[in-house]
Design a protein around this motif. Sequence first.
Motif, short mmCIF file in Angstrom:
data_model
loop_
_atom_site.label_atom_id
_atom_site.label_comp_id
_atom_site.label_asym_id
_atom_site.label_seq_id
_atom_site.Cartn_x
_atom_site.Cartn_y
_atom_site.Cartn_z
N VAL A 127 0.85 -1.18 0.08
CA VAL A 127 0.05 0.10 0.05
C VAL A 127 0.88 1.28 -0.01
O VAL A 127 1.85 1.28 0.79
CB VAL A 127 -0.93 -0.03 1.03
CG1 VAL A 127 -1.69 1.33 1.43
CG2 VAL A 127 -1.72 -0.96 1.23
N LEU A 128 0.52 2.38 -1.04
CA LEU A 128 1.34 3.45 -0.97
C LEU A 128 0.48 4.54 -0.62
O LEU A 128 -0.60 4.70 -0.92
CB LEU A 128 1.84 3.55 -2.36
CG LEU A 128 2.63 5.03 -2.76
CD1 LEU A 128 3.69 4.91 -1.79
CD2 LEU A 128 3.07 5.09 -4.17
N GLY A 152 -1.46 -6.16 8.74
CA GLY A 152 -1.85 -7.11 7.46
C GLY A 152 -1.54 -6.31 6.32
O GLY A 152 -1.89 -6.77 5.27
N LEU A 153 -0.79 -5.34 6.25
CA LEU A 153 -0.49 -4.43 5.26
C LEU A 153 1.08 -4.13 5.25
O LEU A 153 1.39 -3.68 6.38
CB LEU A 153 -1.40 -3.16 4.98
CG LEU A 153 -2.85 -3.58 4.96
CD1 LEU A 153 -3.68 -2.01 5.05
CD2 LEU A 153 -3.40 -4.30 3.76
N GLU A 205 2.38 -4.01 -7.37
CA GLU A 205 0.92 -3.47 -7.84
C GLU A 205 0.40 -3.32 -6.61
O GLU A 205 -0.63 -3.86 -6.17
CB GLU A 205 0.21 -4.70 -8.23
CG GLU A 205 0.67 -5.09 -9.76
CD GLU A 205 -0.44 -5.94 -10.50
OE1 GLU A 205 -1.09 -6.78 -9.83
OE2 GLU A 205 -0.08 -6.21 -11.66
N PRO A 206 0.84 -2.10 -5.88
CA PRO A 206 0.46 -1.57 -4.56
C PRO A 206 -1.14 -0.97 -4.86
O PRO A 206 -1.40 -0.27 -5.97
CB PRO A 206 1.23 -0.33 -4.42
CG PRO A 206 1.87 -0.18 -5.57
CD PRO A 206 1.78 -1.26 -6.57
N TRP A 207 -1.89 -1.07 -3.83
CA TRP A 207 -3.21 -0.02 -3.60
C TRP A 207 -2.45 1.23 -3.52
O TRP A 207 -1.51 1.42 -2.65
CB TRP A 207 -4.11 -0.64 -2.34
CG TRP A 207 -4.95 -1.82 -2.72
CD1 TRP A 207 -4.75 -3.00 -3.27
CD2 TRP A 207 -6.37 -1.43 -2.74
NE1 TRP A 207 -5.93 -3.41 -3.41
CE2 TRP A 207 -6.86 -2.43 -3.45
CE3 TRP A 207 -7.04 -0.42 -2.65
CZ2 TRP A 207 -8.35 -3.13 -3.43
CZ3 TRP A 207 -8.48 -0.55 -2.80
CH2 TRP A 207 -9.06 -1.86 -3.13
N LEU A 208 -3.40 2.08 -3.74
CA LEU A 208 -2.98 3.66 -3.47
C LEU A 208 -4.24 4.22 -2.61
O LEU A 208 -5.31 4.03 -2.98
CB LEU A 208 -2.80 4.46 -4.84
CG LEU A 208 -1.30 4.63 -5.29
CD1 LEU A 208 -0.62 3.29 -5.72
CD2 LEU A 208 -1.25 5.50 -6.55
N ALA A 220 -11.10 -2.69 2.25
CA ALA A 220 -10.95 -2.40 0.69
C ALA A 220 -9.95 -3.36 0.42
O ALA A 220 -10.14 -4.22 -0.65
CB ALA A 220 -10.96 -0.91 0.34
N VAL A 221 -8.85 -3.27 0.86
CA VAL A 221 -7.54 -3.97 0.48
C VAL A 221 -7.65 -5.34 0.71
O VAL A 221 -7.45 -6.13 -0.24
CB VAL A 221 -6.24 -3.29 0.97
CG1 VAL A 221 -5.04 -3.97 0.32
CG2 VAL A 221 -6.27 -1.74 0.49
#
Length: 312
Positions: A33-34, A55-56, A97-100, A305-306
């Motif tokens: 996650v960024l 967990g992230l 492929e990070p979540w933003l 969400a993630v």
Amino acid sequence: MIDPIDPYRTTALVDGPAGRIAVIDHGGHGPDVLLLHGANRTALDWQALLPHLPGLRLVAMDLRGHGRSQAPADGDYGWASHLADVDAVIQALGLREPWLIGHSLGGMIAVRHAATHPGCPGIVDLDGFGSGVPSLYPGLAPGEVAARRAEQLALYAALPAVSADAGELLARARASAKRLGWAPDVEEAGVLRSLAPATGGGVAVRPAPSTLPALMAPIDGWDMFAEVRSLRCPVLLVQGGRTPELGHLPGRVRELTEALIAGIGRELAALRAEAGHVRAVSLDRAAHMLHLDEPAVVAALVREAVLGDARH
């Protein structure tokens, strides 16, 4: 209570197209996650959420010209340049492929990233809905919107850029944080992270208020709501539903802001009525700085969400 933190903490300096980008890698195990802060803020804005995001793998960056990141010599704060900075951080830290997750300007950058990166797994936009299309201002004609937005930008761009006393800025930050229920130590650290020695003495705030027109220029004519509808990845939009304090604003600017709040509310309601990839949530107890007002609630939405997406 959040422990005092190092205002200058940086775990990586990434070479971006405009210079060095300061990054804080918080580590962790799970999806990458960024985290992208808003205008005139820093990577420390996420401190209150960290205990609530197990967990992230979390990475935060200072946007160009903010915090400890270098400012562009050519004054370029366009979308393409912000996105190039994000790409540089993703590549340098080996993010997969990070979540933003972005707040305000950072949320809009997250939307633009997803629009230009088909592999993006998803984004969370915290109260970053744009303001550059007249249709977002019900009751105001396009020409009136343009005139009042110019007045608004001029108002903020004219704020003092240099202070003779850093202590006064820090005391003001602590007092504001206490009044709003935020962590004073973290808010003070964010201010320290944003200061630099000024020519002739005193301290200068980064970015300077005069930078605001350049920061906001990409928003002109950009319809965030149209763009999120065109995305292929999951999108979570979170609105601060509590009406902000507007009494200090000049009448014309206050009416502009009130119209924008109404327009955004209308657009979010329309998205809620659609069965699609965009989820829109409003937090009634939070204002624009919703991740500082309600960090545990915002963090729970981010994890849902993630990690919800990661389980499928």
